[in-house]
Design a protein around this motif. Structure first.
Motif, PDB file in Angstrom:
ATOM      1  N   PRO A  58       0.791  -1.247   0.000  1.00  0.00           N
ATOM      2  CA  PRO A  58       0.000   0.000   0.000  1.00  0.00           C
ATOM      3  C   PRO A  58       0.816   1.286   0.000  1.00  0.00           C
ATOM      4  O   PRO A  58       0.362   2.293  -0.558  1.00  0.00           O
ATOM      5  CB  PRO A  58      -0.834  -0.126   1.285  1.00  0.00           C
ATOM      6  N   VAL A  59       1.993   1.286   0.601  1.00  0.00           N
ATOM      7  CA  VAL A  59       2.760   2.527   0.671  1.00  0.00           C
ATOM      8  C   VAL A  59       3.905   2.531  -0.342  1.00  0.00           C
ATOM      9  O   VAL A  59       3.822   3.146  -1.398  1.00  0.00           O
ATOM     10  CB  VAL A  59       3.282   2.776   2.103  1.00  0.00           C
ATOM     11  N   SER A  60       4.982   1.826  -0.051  1.00  0.00           N
ATOM     12  CA  SER A  60       6.183   1.973  -0.877  1.00  0.00           C
ATOM     13  C   SER A  60       6.029   1.410  -2.279  1.00  0.00           C
ATOM     14  O   SER A  60       6.318   2.092  -3.275  1.00  0.00           O
ATOM     15  CB  SER A  60       7.383   1.328  -0.177  1.00  0.00           C
ATOM     16  N   PHE A 204       8.028 -10.115  -9.556  1.00  0.00           N
ATOM     17  CA  PHE A 204       8.583  -9.032  -8.748  1.00  0.00           C
ATOM     18  C   PHE A 204       8.627  -9.483  -7.300  1.00  0.00           C
ATOM     19  O   PHE A 204       7.702 -10.143  -6.817  1.00  0.00           O
ATOM     20  CB  PHE A 204       7.705  -7.781  -8.872  1.00  0.00           C
ATOM     21  N   SER A 205       9.712  -9.141  -6.619  1.00  0.00           N
ATOM     22  CA  SER A 205       9.845  -9.527  -5.211  1.00  0.00           C
ATOM     23  C   SER A 205      10.200  -8.303  -4.363  1.00  0.00           C
ATOM     24  O   SER A 205      11.245  -7.676  -4.591  1.00  0.00           O
ATOM     25  CB  SER A 205      10.941 -10.592  -5.051  1.00  0.00           C
ATOM     26  N   PRO A 206       9.352  -7.926  -3.417  1.00  0.00           N
ATOM     27  CA  PRO A 206       9.673  -6.782  -2.563  1.00  0.00           C
ATOM     28  C   PRO A 206      10.937  -7.024  -1.749  1.00  0.00           C
ATOM     29  O   PRO A 206      11.213  -8.154  -1.335  1.00  0.00           O
ATOM     30  CB  PRO A 206       8.454  -6.684  -1.632  1.00  0.00           C
ATOM     31  N   VAL A 207      11.675  -5.968  -1.531  1.00  0.00           N
ATOM     32  CA  VAL A 207      12.853  -6.044  -0.670  1.00  0.00           C
ATOM     33  C   VAL A 207      12.413  -5.737   0.759  1.00  0.00           C
ATOM     34  O   VAL A 207      11.920  -4.651   1.045  1.00  0.00           O
ATOM     35  CB  VAL A 207      13.931  -5.045  -1.120  1.00  0.00           C
ATOM     36  N   ILE A 208      12.568  -6.720   1.643  1.00  0.00           N
ATOM     37  CA  ILE A 208      12.204  -6.557   3.050  1.00  0.00           C
ATOM     38  C   ILE A 208      13.437  -6.854   3.878  1.00  0.00           C
ATOM     39  O   ILE A 208      13.936  -7.985   3.891  1.00  0.00           O
ATOM     40  CB  ILE A 208      11.045  -7.492   3.438  1.00  0.00           C
ATOM     41  N   SER A 209      13.955  -5.840   4.535  1.00  0.00           N
ATOM     42  CA  SER A 209      15.220  -6.001   5.254  1.00  0.00           C
ATOM     43  C   SER A 209      15.042  -6.310   6.727  1.00  0.00           C
ATOM     44  O   SER A 209      15.950  -6.842   7.367  1.00  0.00           O
ATOM     45  CB  SER A 209      16.061  -4.733   5.115  1.00  0.00           C
ATOM     46  N   ALA A 210      13.872  -5.972   7.289  1.00  0.00           N
ATOM     47  CA  ALA A 210      13.673  -6.187   8.729  1.00  0.00           C
ATOM     48  C   ALA A 210      12.195  -6.346   9.032  1.00  0.00           C
ATOM     49  O   ALA A 210      11.348  -5.750   8.372  1.00  0.00           O
ATOM     50  CB  ALA A 210      14.240  -5.014   9.530  1.00  0.00           C
ATOM     51  N   GLU A 225      13.222   6.012  10.257  1.00  0.00           N
ATOM     52  CA  GLU A 225      13.548   7.427  10.420  1.00  0.00           C
ATOM     53  C   GLU A 225      15.048   7.691  10.423  1.00  0.00           C
ATOM     54  O   GLU A 225      15.476   8.835  10.249  1.00  0.00           O
ATOM     55  CB  GLU A 225      12.913   7.963  11.702  1.00  0.00           C
ATOM     56  N   SER A 226      15.846   6.653  10.591  1.00  0.00           N
ATOM     57  CA  SER A 226      17.300   6.821  10.548  1.00  0.00           C
ATOM     58  C   SER A 226      17.775   7.233   9.159  1.00  0.00           C
ATOM     59  O   SER A 226      18.869   7.787   9.003  1.00  0.00           O
ATOM     60  CB  SER A 226      17.996   5.513  10.948  1.00  0.00           C
ATOM     61  N   GLY A 227      16.951   6.947   8.152  1.00  0.00           N
ATOM     62  CA  GLY A 227      17.325   7.278   6.786  1.00  0.00           C
ATOM     63  C   GLY A 227      18.228   6.260   6.134  1.00  0.00           C
ATOM     64  O   GLY A 227      18.659   6.435   4.995  1.00  0.00           O
ATOM     65  N   HIS A 228      18.522   5.164   6.843  1.00  0.00           N
ATOM     66  CA  HIS A 228      19.443   4.160   6.305  1.00  0.00           C
ATOM     67  C   HIS A 228      18.774   2.815   6.089  1.00  0.00           C
ATOM     68  O   HIS A 228      19.452   1.818   5.830  1.00  0.00           O
ATOM     69  CB  HIS A 228      20.638   3.992   7.250  1.00  0.00           C
ATOM     70  N   ALA A 229      17.459   2.770   6.198  1.00  0.00           N
ATOM     71  CA  ALA A 229      16.760   1.492   6.026  1.00  0.00           C
ATOM     72  C   ALA A 229      16.936   0.982   4.601  1.00  0.00           C
ATOM     73  O   ALA A 229      16.955   1.755   3.639  1.00  0.00           O
ATOM     74  CB  ALA A 229      15.281   1.655   6.342  1.00  0.00           C
ATOM     75  N   VAL A 230      17.055  -0.318   4.483  1.00  0.00           N
ATOM     76  CA  VAL A 230      17.169  -0.958   3.173  1.00  0.00           C
ATOM     77  C   VAL A 230      15.804  -1.537   2.801  1.00  0.00           C
ATOM     78  O   VAL A 230      15.225  -2.316   3.564  1.00  0.00           O
ATOM     79  CB  VAL A 230      18.223  -2.079   3.203  1.00  0.00           C
ATOM     80  N   GLY A 231      15.280  -1.137   1.657  1.00  0.00           N
ATOM     81  CA  GLY A 231      13.990  -1.670   1.241  1.00  0.00           C
ATOM     82  C   GLY A 231      12.907  -1.351   2.252  1.00  0.00           C
ATOM     83  O   GLY A 231      12.813  -0.242   2.784  1.00  0.00           O
ATOM     84  N   ASN A 232      12.087  -2.361   2.555  1.00  0.00           N
ATOM     85  CA  ASN A 232      10.948  -2.183   3.452  1.00  0.00           C
ATOM     86  C   ASN A 232      11.220  -2.722   4.849  1.00  0.00           C
ATOM     87  O   ASN A 232      11.899  -3.746   5.009  1.00  0.00           O
ATOM     88  CB  ASN A 232       9.731  -2.913   2.880  1.00  0.00           C
ATOM     89  N   VAL A 233      10.689  -2.053   5.835  1.00  0.00           N
ATOM     90  CA  VAL A 233      10.685  -2.516   7.226  1.00  0.00           C
ATOM     91  C   VAL A 233       9.228  -2.759   7.587  1.00  0.00           C
ATOM     92  O   VAL A 233       8.389  -1.865   7.423  1.00  0.00           O
ATOM     93  CB  VAL A 233      11.310  -1.467   8.165  1.00  0.00           C
ATOM     94  N   VAL A 234       8.901  -3.954   8.051  1.00  0.00           N
ATOM     95  CA  VAL A 234       7.502  -4.289   8.307  1.00  0.00           C
ATOM     96  C   VAL A 234       7.276  -4.617   9.773  1.00  0.00           C
ATOM     97  O   VAL A 234       8.197  -4.980  10.503  1.00  0.00           O
ATOM     98  CB  VAL A 234       7.028  -5.470   7.424  1.00  0.00           C
ATOM     99  N   ILE A 235       6.029  -4.472  10.179  1.00  0.00           N
ATOM    100  CA  ILE A 235       5.601  -4.813  11.535  1.00  0.00           C
ATOM    101  C   ILE A 235       4.572  -5.918  11.436  1.00  0.00           C
ATOM    102  O   ILE A 235       3.625  -5.833  10.640  1.00  0.00           O
ATOM    103  CB  ILE A 235       5.008  -3.587  12.255  1.00  0.00           C
ATOM    104  N   THR A 236       4.741  -6.960  12.220  1.00  0.00           N
ATOM    105  CA  THR A 236       3.832  -8.102  12.169  1.00  0.00           C
ATOM    106  C   THR A 236       3.194  -8.334  13.546  1.00  0.00           C
ATOM    107  O   THR A 236       3.672  -7.799  14.552  1.00  0.00           O
ATOM    108  CB  THR A 236       4.582  -9.380  11.760  1.00  0.00           C
TER     109      THR A 236
END
Length: 239
Positions: A58-60, A204-210, A225-236
């Protein structure tokens, strides 16, 4: 079935108990065990798509998909992606490759391998990056998808063959000043279903780093917010 789940009046394409994803209703969020989604953006999660992948749409991923549709780049065009290692940037690189668009991705050197895996040409950010892009595309680029903004976007605009082909997820006002615009998000059931099917087919495969559980949502936000995240960070949420 969880009796706390329901659909609104006249909603027939999904039902309580279905595995779905979508965009949160205005004024609400998704850092919760129960969330409120717009029915007009809600769709089923295909069997071949993980919850984490669906959560990234939905977002990125949706932002990158909408930007590419707006730019209408023909095969063989050259696209410049600013912030190519983040959520929007990695999606833009991967989705552009499906359209046979030549992509140049600007990101830190630590993200070089990732950007190249997405079939984009990596350019290291920092001093001299404009010159490095000019060496690759001496005639300029056809469009820019921006996830950085500020002076980086302003400098990048000088690389455009024709002004205005800019879609920004980071600096809407500057993009407008430069003749482009923010990304006009659609967030519809049909568009989200199209993206989910690309993932389901393996195109297509989303990049999920954390991935963080809900109890550690604040940590997830801090990473982004650090500005250094790789791809997507998700909450489960653990069942």
């Amino acid at each position: 079935m969880d009796q706390g789940l329901a659909v609104g009046d006249n909603v027939s394409h999904v039902a309580p108990g279905d595995r779905v994803f979508g965009a949160a209703a205005a004024g609400t969020g998704t850092f919760a065990e129960r969330v409120l989604l717009y029915s007009s953006s809600t769709t089923h999660i295909p069997d071949g798509v993980s919850d984490a992948q669906a959560a990234s749409i939905p977002v990125s991923i949706g932002t990158a998909y909408d930007a590419l549709d707006e730019l209408e780049l023909p095969a063989g065009s050259t696209l410049l992606v600013l912030g190519a290692g983040g959520g929007v940037g990695t999606a833009a690189c991967g989705l552009a490759a499906l359209r046979d668009v030549r992509t140049i991705g600007v990101a830190s050197n630590e993200k070089k391998e990732l950007v190249e895996k997405l079939r984009a040409t990596h350019i290291e950010k920092g001093d001299g990056w404009i010159e490095r892009v000019r060496e690759l595309a001496p005639e300029g680029v056809d469009a820019i998808i921006d996830a950085v903004g500020g002076e980086t976007l302003r400098d990048a605009s000088t690389l455009l063959r024709a002004p205005g082909a800019i879609r920004s997820a980071a600096d809407h006002q500057l993009a407008s000043d430069l003749g482009g615009s923010a990304v006009q998000r659609r967030r519809t059931t049909a568009i989200f279903a199209e993206i989910a099917e690309l993932i389901n087919r393996g195109s297509f495969s989303p990049v999920i780093s954390a991935s963080f559980d809900l109890a550690h949502a604040a940590e997830a936000v801090a990473v982004v917010e650090s500005g250094h995240a790789v791809g997507n960070v998700v909450i489960t949420r653990d069942e």
